[in-house]
Design an enzyme around this catalytic site. Structure first.
Site, short mmCIF file in Angstrom:
data_model
loop_
_atom_site.label_atom_id
_atom_site.label_comp_id
_atom_site.label_asym_id
_atom_site.label_seq_id
_atom_site.Cartn_x
_atom_site.Cartn_y
_atom_site.Cartn_z
N ASP A 279 0.82 -1.20 0.00
CA ASP A 279 0.00 0.00 0.00
C ASP A 279 0.86 1.26 0.00
O ASP A 279 0.50 2.28 -0.60
CB ASP A 279 -0.98 0.00 1.18
CG ASP A 279 -0.32 -0.40 2.48
OD1 ASP A 279 0.90 -0.66 2.48
OD2 ASP A 279 -1.01 -0.46 3.51
N MET A 305 -13.14 -3.55 11.73
CA MET A 305 -12.36 -4.69 11.23
C MET A 305 -12.82 -5.95 11.95
O MET A 305 -12.99 -5.96 13.17
CB MET A 305 -10.86 -4.46 11.46
CG MET A 305 -10.01 -5.68 11.11
SD MET A 305 -8.24 -5.39 11.25
CE MET A 305 -7.92 -4.60 9.68
#
Length: 369
Positions: A279, A305
């Site tokens: 990322d 999450m």
């Protein structure tokens, strides 16, 4: 007396003669009328025979009751239909701000979530996870791509929450789960490259690509899964980071690029095996391409999450920091133009399309120390 009788007889004879003449005239008129009718009848009858020969489509041998039946062509131009068939209605563009959005959502992962339940809750979703709004025309066609392996429990929750959110956002979309075959080290970015290519193979009209981890669920449906003038980072406030960005250059979790933006950065790197680093490399690529990252307001960019144990085959890449520093050198040679893989199976499920791929094996890393 005899003269009177003769005059009367003469008048009777004349009357009889007039009646005979009148009867003859009536008979002649009726005769010609019946003759004309018979002539017209036989003329119509004789005209039908050639019509059948010239237009076999009118024959009773053609089954016109079947919706897809096709009559053989006569080679002659067809007469225009007096009553044309119905045309599909022209739908208005979908609104920029969909009216059915809820806002903040209660997200929990404790209730059992069988796929059958999720399927019942989303009757408008077609095979393969495709959906199109029935009342408007979206400006974009969105492919949502999920890198995946051994996360069936997470996928059920993701589908449970995301399908209703995407439908309320009035998106035309498809869900693609890119499943890495085997037990070698996981490669998230390479799977995303595969998802980009395979989605376009199925539908070349995709012009927006959302790349999402399977364990992240948005907490606000006003966080619209669309692409804009700049690459978009959606997951800017995760619960595991205290609902804030861990650092300024973070671009992980959920992101979106349109087709031209993705190609402009040569897609994502293929050489990040294991956890972390890819990322940051993508963030560097966007900066090197002269683009800036757009983000939603932090109040609607929150994510929950789903907790899980770390995959033993997704350990941190020991070379990730060196690779991140060399993005400028590797960007042109490592990306969508160099990805190599083999599709093993494409399975269109009721809520998503599963694509299992062999992406190869990672290189041997030198021992640390």
């Amino acid at each position: 007396m005899s003269r009177l009788l003769g005059g009367t007889l003469e008048r009777v004879c004349k009357a009889v003669l007039l009646l005979c003449l009148l009867h003859f005239l009536v008979a002649v008129i009726l005769y010609f009328d019946v003759y004309a009718q018979h002539l017209a009848f036989f003329s119509r009858f004789s005209a039908r025979g050639p019509a059948r020969a010239l237009h076999p489509a009118a024959s009773s041998s053609t089954n016109c009751s079947r919706p897809n039946a096709t009559a053989p062509s006569s080679g002659l131009p067809e007469a225009p239909s007096a009553r044309p068939g119905p045309t599909a209605p022209v739908l208005p563009p979908c609104p920029d701000s969909p009216p059915g959005l809820v806002g903040r959502l209660l997200i929990e992962f404790t209730s059992p979530m069988p796929l059958e339940r999720v399927q019942r809750e989303n009757p408008g979703v077609l095979l393969g996870g495709r959906y199109t709004p029935p009342d408007c025309t979206p400006a974009q066609t969105v492919a949502v791509i999920i890198p995946f392996r051994h996360r069936e429990h997470h996928l059920r929750y993701w589908l449970h929450y995301l399908h209703p959110i995407l439908r309320r956002q009035r998106l035309r979309y498809g869900i693609y789960v890119i499943n890495q075959h085997g037990e070698d080290t996981f490669n998230r970015a390479k799977l995303l490259n595969v998802g980009f290519l395979e989605a376009l193979k199925e539908d070349a009209t995709y012009n927006c690509f959302i790349f999402s981890d399977v364990d992240l669920v948005p907490m606000d449906d006003r966080n619209l899964y669309r692409c804009g003038d700049q690459p978009r980072h959606f997951a800017i406030a995760m619960d595991k980071f205290g609902f804030r960005l861990p650092y300024a250059g973070y671009f992980g979790g959920v992101s979106g690029l349109n087709k031209s933006q993705f190609l402009r950065i040569n897609g994502f790197p293929n050489e990040y095996w294991g956890w972390g680093g890819e990322d940051d490399d993508i963030f560097n690529r966007i900066s090197l391409a002269g683009m800036k990252i757009s983000r939603p307001d932090i109040r609607i960019g929150r994510y929950r999450m789903i907790k899980h144990d770390r995959d033993k085959h997704n350990e941190p890449n020991p070379q990730r920091f060196t690779k991140i520093q060399n993005t400028k050198l590797t960007m042109k040679r490592d990306g969508i133009g160099s990805v190599r893989y083999q599709v093993l199976e494409v399975s269109r499920q009721p809520l998503f399309t599963n694509i299992t791929v062999d992406i190869g094996r990672p290189p041997s890393w030198p021992p640390r120390g």
